[in-house]
Design an enzyme around this catalytic site. Structure first.
Site, short mmCIF file in Angstrom:
data_model
loop_
_atom_site.label_atom_id
_atom_site.label_comp_id
_atom_site.label_asym_id
_atom_site.label_seq_id
_atom_site.Cartn_x
_atom_site.Cartn_y
_atom_site.Cartn_z
CG HIS A 138 -1.92 -1.09 1.26
ND1 HIS A 138 -2.79 -1.35 0.22
CD2 HIS A 138 -2.18 -2.03 2.21
CE1 HIS A 138 -3.55 -2.40 0.53
NE2 HIS A 138 -3.20 -2.83 1.73
CG ASP A 172 -2.76 -8.58 1.04
OD1 ASP A 172 -1.97 -8.81 1.97
OD2 ASP A 172 -3.80 -7.91 1.18
CG HIS A 200 -6.39 -5.40 2.06
ND1 HIS A 200 -5.85 -6.29 2.97
CD2 HIS A 200 -7.50 -4.89 2.64
CE1 HIS A 200 -6.60 -6.31 4.06
NE2 HIS A 200 -7.62 -5.48 3.89
CG ASP A 229 -4.73 -10.05 3.87
OD1 ASP A 229 -4.58 -10.60 2.76
OD2 ASP A 229 -4.40 -8.87 4.11
ZN ZN Z 1 -3.98 -7.23 3.06
#
Ligand code: ZN
Length: 348
Positions: free
Chosen positions: A166, A201, A203, A290
């Site tokens: 991120h 991931d 996200h 995750d």
């Molecule tokens: Zn994540």
């Protein structure tokens, strides 16, 4: 498979994380790294400490004014009257969410509060006195694993923490300060003409996407939870395909909440095919655990059984591969998913 990890990464121990209007204990904590070390040790992997990263490798991805901010932010923040225990932003600039890619110039403001708003995107990046050192150690871990692969290893695992995907060129976000996968890709580019970063991931890797969005030498592909009502909210949509020379070198495969192993594995297969079509000569995996149904942040229904399956697909690309640790917040799920993936990918 060589495994890299720096104990300095455990030094980042913030106590605050803003979620749903409350400051709570961060989910991203040193226990995650220690759990991963223990679970990979069961496969016979023992971690090697990386040498300190060449600052030049970080500066290939992040501008110097951002690195300087991270290095000095804690001490400057502590000089504020009534400063809290950690650096947290409370003012943000107007920021176009449309198509701002690449690093911005240094901000005009010289004050620590204005610069916090400029350089820190959200309340998941509380900085302690040791955060910069830990983030640099995380980048060092990525760089060392990548150097092993650049030197001829089939694969290496970078147990990075804090994570990286991120992090924008000049902005910390979502537990991330330096974009470890991007640093790895830039090092691989010194030997390989075309590199693909594949991110599984849960996200979207918005920072990584932004860094390479206009590039045609680094492909970015990501499977993740649909960001319509999920972090990182502003990017990760299917119509983001790259721009300029990078048009077509970005592939987002958002999954609806509730999606299970079948959809997740099929999406990773599409990412692998896209990397192959792109002509990638080396691969960086942004490996998060995750998406697992037991993860406290997960809205997907992915089970441990999916991870050896996606490892098999990614292994079949038969390209030199750097595995970069990203998210994964259920210690129990991490302890199952990560070794299941690595065992299937091959520990040799
Ligand atoms: Zn994540």
């Amino acid at each position: 498979m060589r495994l890299f990890f720096s104990a300095d990464q455990l030094l980042h121990r913030p106590t605050q994380y803003g979620v749903h209007g409350r400051l709570v204990r961060p989910l991203e904590n040193p226990d995650r790294a220690e759990t991963l070390i223990g679970s990979l040790a069961r496969l016979g992997l023992s971690a090697e400490a990386p040498p300190a990263v060449d600052r030049g490798a970080v500066l290939k991805v992040h501008p110097g004014h951002y690195v300087d901010f991270l290095e000095t932010a804690y001490d400057r923040f502590q000089a504020l009257p009534n400063a809290g225990p950690e650096v947290l932003p409370n003012a943000h600039p107007y920021f176009s969410g449309a198509s701002v890619f690449g690093a911005r110039p240094a901000p005009k403001t010289q004050g620590i509060l204005g610069q916090c708003g400029w350089y820190i995107g959200d309340l998941s990046c509380a900085m302690t006195a040791q955060t910069f050192k830990a983030a640099l150690a995380s980048a060092s871990t990525a760089a060392a694993a990548t150097e092993a692969v650049r030197g001829g290893a089939r694969a290496a695992f970078a147990l990075c923490r804090p994570p990286g995907h991120h992090a924008y060129p000049d902005r910390a976000n979502g537990f991330c300060f330096f974009n470890n996968a991007a640093i790895a890709a830039e090092i691989l580019r010194q030997r390989f003409a075309r590199v693909a970063i594949l991110d599984f991931d849960t996200h979207h890797g918005d920072g990584t996407q932004a860094i390479f969005y206009a590039r045609d030498d680094v492909f970015f592909g990501s499977v993740h939870t649909d960001p319509t009502a999920y972090y990182p909210h502003f990017f990760g949509y299917g119509d983001e395909r790259g721009t300029g020379a990078g048009e077509g070198c970005n592939l987002n495969l958002p999954l609806a909440p509730g999606s299970g192993d079948g959809a997740y594995v099929a999406a990773v297969r599409r990412l692998a095919e896209a990397a192959d079509d792109f002509g990638a000569e080396a691969i960086v995996l942004s490996a998060g655990w995750d998406a697992h149904r037991d993860d406290p942040l997960s809205k997907l229904d992915v089970s441990t059984a999916a991870y050896p399956k996606i490892a098999e697909i990614l292994k079949s690309l038969a390209r030199p591969t750097v595995i970069v640790q990203e998210g994964g917040y259920s210690l129990a799920a991490v302890a199952e998913a990560a070794p299941a993936f690595v065992e299937s990918f091959g520990v040799d």
